[in-house]
Design a protein around this motif. Structure first.
Motif, PDB file in Angstrom:
ATOM      1  N   SER A 184      41.809  26.730  27.829  1.00 55.30           N
ATOM      2  CA  SER A 184      42.012  28.508  27.839  1.00 55.30           C
ATOM      3  C   SER A 184      41.928  28.924  29.412  1.00 55.30           C
ATOM      4  O   SER A 184      41.511  28.366  30.268  1.00 55.30           O
ATOM      5  N   GLU A 185      42.223  30.363  29.457  1.00 60.04           N
ATOM      6  CA  GLU A 185      42.150  30.878  30.867  1.00 60.04           C
ATOM      7  C   GLU A 185      41.049  31.005  31.116  1.00 60.04           C
ATOM      8  O   GLU A 185      40.747  30.852  32.514  1.00 60.04           O
ATOM      9  N   ARG A 186      40.204  30.978  30.344  1.00 65.37           N
ATOM     10  CA  ARG A 186      38.723  31.150  30.695  1.00 65.37           C
ATOM     11  C   ARG A 186      38.129  29.815  31.463  1.00 65.37           C
ATOM     12  O   ARG A 186      37.530  29.672  32.382  1.00 65.37           O
TER      13      ARG A 186
ATOM     14  N   ASN B 196      40.060  27.398  32.710  1.00 65.66           N
ATOM     15  CA  ASN B 196      40.845  27.347  33.730  1.00 65.66           C
ATOM     16  C   ASN B 196      39.958  28.246  35.054  1.00 65.66           C
ATOM     17  O   ASN B 196      39.944  27.760  36.371  1.00 65.66           O
ATOM     18  N   ARG B 197      39.709  29.383  34.765  1.00 56.28           N
ATOM     19  CA  ARG B 197      39.206  30.246  35.739  1.00 56.28           C
ATOM     20  C   ARG B 197      37.745  29.341  36.121  1.00 56.28           C
ATOM     21  O   ARG B 197      37.115  29.518  37.665  1.00 56.28           O
ATOM     22  N   ARG B 198      37.041  28.763  35.262  1.00 54.46           N
ATOM     23  CA  ARG B 198      35.738  28.324  35.697  1.00 54.46           C
ATOM     24  C   ARG B 198      35.916  27.068  36.638  1.00 54.46           C
ATOM     25  O   ARG B 198      35.104  26.841  37.513  1.00 54.46           O
ATOM     26  N   ILE B 199      36.852  26.083  36.217  1.00 58.01           N
ATOM     27  CA  ILE B 199      36.962  24.970  36.961  1.00 58.01           C
ATOM     28  C   ILE B 199      37.624  25.279  38.226  1.00 58.01           C
ATOM     29  O   ILE B 199      37.347  24.771  39.313  1.00 58.01           O
ATOM     30  N   ASP B 200      38.544  26.346  38.397  1.00 58.72           N
ATOM     31  CA  ASP B 200      38.913  26.950  39.812  1.00 58.72           C
ATOM     32  C   ASP B 200      37.767  27.216  40.562  1.00 58.72           C
ATOM     33  O   ASP B 200      37.675  27.181  41.588  1.00 58.72           O
ATOM     34  N   TRP B 201      36.782  28.083  39.999  1.00 61.21           N
ATOM     35  CA  TRP B 201      35.409  28.439  40.610  1.00 61.21           C
ATOM     36  C   TRP B 201      34.918  27.239  41.035  1.00 61.21           C
ATOM     37  O   TRP B 201      34.353  27.314  42.204  1.00 61.21           O
ATOM     38  N   LEU B 202      34.607  26.371  40.182  1.00 62.17           N
ATOM     39  CA  LEU B 202      33.756  25.284  40.683  1.00 62.17           C
ATOM     40  C   LEU B 202      34.633  24.261  41.730  1.00 62.17           C
ATOM     41  O   LEU B 202      33.770  23.761  42.755  1.00 62.17           O
ATOM     42  N   GLY B 203      35.816  24.232  41.557  1.00 58.71           N
ATOM     43  CA  GLY B 203      36.654  23.445  42.604  1.00 58.71           C
ATOM     44  C   GLY B 203      36.430  24.035  44.029  1.00 58.71           C
ATOM     45  O   GLY B 203      36.374  23.295  45.026  1.00 58.71           O
ATOM     46  N   ASP B 204      36.826  25.554  44.037  1.00 54.18           N
ATOM     47  CA  ASP B 204      36.406  26.173  45.305  1.00 54.18           C
ATOM     48  C   ASP B 204      35.316  26.126  45.908  1.00 54.18           C
ATOM     49  O   ASP B 204      35.063  25.947  47.044  1.00 54.18           O
ATOM     50  N   LEU B 205      34.110  26.031  44.908  1.00 51.56           N
ATOM     51  CA  LEU B 205      32.727  26.005  45.345  1.00 51.56           C
ATOM     52  C   LEU B 205      32.317  24.600  46.017  1.00 51.56           C
ATOM     53  O   LEU B 205      31.594  24.620  46.878  1.00 51.56           O
ATOM     54  N   LEU B 206      32.584  23.561  45.291  1.00 52.95           N
ATOM     55  CA  LEU B 206      32.216  22.250  45.293  1.00 52.95           C
ATOM     56  C   LEU B 206      33.225  21.590  46.356  1.00 52.95           C
ATOM     57  O   LEU B 206      32.769  20.432  46.828  1.00 52.95           O
TER      58      LEU B 206
ATOM     59  N   LYS C 169      36.581  35.402  46.995  1.00 50.62           N
ATOM     60  CA  LYS C 169      37.067  35.198  45.596  1.00 50.62           C
ATOM     61  C   LYS C 169      35.773  34.829  44.693  1.00 50.62           C
ATOM     62  O   LYS C 169      35.685  35.241  43.607  1.00 50.62           O
ATOM     63  N   LEU C 170      34.972  33.945  45.285  1.00 53.28           N
ATOM     64  CA  LEU C 170      33.688  33.671  44.805  1.00 53.28           C
ATOM     65  C   LEU C 170      32.857  34.769  44.381  1.00 53.28           C
ATOM     66  O   LEU C 170      32.159  35.239  43.265  1.00 53.28           O
ATOM     67  N   PHE C 171      32.482  35.635  45.572  1.00 55.49           N
ATOM     68  CA  PHE C 171      31.768  36.843  45.290  1.00 55.49           C
ATOM     69  C   PHE C 171      32.349  37.677  44.512  1.00 55.49           C
ATOM     70  O   PHE C 171      31.570  38.420  43.740  1.00 55.49           O
ATOM     71  N   GLY C 172      33.729  37.758  44.468  1.00 55.26           N
ATOM     72  CA  GLY C 172      34.449  38.952  43.590  1.00 55.26           C
ATOM     73  C   GLY C 172      33.960  38.472  42.289  1.00 55.26           C
ATOM     74  O   GLY C 172      33.870  39.325  41.090  1.00 55.26           O
ATOM     75  N   ALA C 173      34.098  37.071  41.806  1.00 59.79           N
ATOM     76  CA  ALA C 173      33.866  36.727  40.584  1.00 59.79           C
ATOM     77  C   ALA C 173      32.677  36.972  39.861  1.00 59.79           C
ATOM     78  O   ALA C 173      32.289  37.287  38.852  1.00 59.79           O
TER      79      ALA C 173
END
Length: 148
Positions: free
Chosen positions: A67-69, A71-81, A138-142
Motif C-alpha cells: 500500500s501507499e502507506r 511504502n511511505r513508512r519504508i521510505d521514511w525508515l530508509g531515509d532515517l536509518l 522531508k522527515l520533519f514534514g512527515a
C-alpha cells in the motif's frame, strides 16, 4: 537548470575533443579538464535533484504490491536509518579534503590544465549537504503532518 548546463558542457566539450583529436590531430587539455570538471559537478549535483524528484534508486519489486502507506513508512525508515547517516558521514569526511583544497586553491593535476579544481571538490560538500537538508525537511514534514 545548472545540471542541464553541465550536461551541455560535457556533451559539446567531448564532441569538440573527439573532432579535434581525430580530424585535426591535436587536442586541448583545457577542454578535457572542463569536461571532467563539468561531469564531476553534474554527477554530484544530480544526486540531490534525483532525491527531490523521488527518482533515486530503490528496489521496486516488493513496493508494487504494498500500500501507499507502507511504502511511505519504508521510505521514511530508509531515509532515517540509511540515507541520512551515509550522507552525514560523507559530509563529515569530505569537509577536511575540500578545506585543504581551498587553502591551496588547487588546480588541475595536469601541467597546463585548468585552475579551479577546488570548486569542483566543493561539490563533495554540497552534495551530501543538500541531501541531508532534503531528508531532514522531508522527515520533519512527515512528523509535522502526523502530529497535527
Amino acid at each position: 537548470m545548472l545540471c542541464m548546463g553541465f550536461a551541455a558542457i560535457v556533451f559539446f566539450g567531448q564532441l569538440a575533443m573527439v573532432l579535434m583529436r581525430y580530424l585535426l590531430g591535436f587536442g586541448l587539455l583545457e577542454i578535457q579538464d572542463a569536461v571532467n570538471y563539468a561531469f564531476a559537478a553534474l554527477v554530484a549535483l544530480s544526486v540531490a535533484v534525483s532525491f527531490d524528484a523521488d527518482k533515486h534508486v530503490r528496489v521496486d519489486v516488493f513496493r508494487q504490491n504494498w500500500s501507499e502507506r507502507t511504502n511511505r513508512r519504508i521510505d521514511w525508515l530508509g531515509d532515517l536509518l540509511l540515507a541520512l547517516p551515509v550522507f552525514a558521514i560523507m559530509l563529515w569526511t569530505a569537509f577536511p579534503l575540500v578545506k585543504s583544497s581551498w587553502a591551496i586553491l588547487e588546480g588541475s593535476p595536469e601541467t597546463g590544465g585548468l585552475p579551479g579544481l577546488f570548486l569542483v571538490k566543493t561539490c563533495l560538500v554540497i552534495l551530501p549537504a543538500l541531501v541531508v537538508i532534503y531528508i531532514l525537511q522531508k522527515l520533519f514534514g512527515a512528523m509535522r503532518r502526523k502530529f497535527s
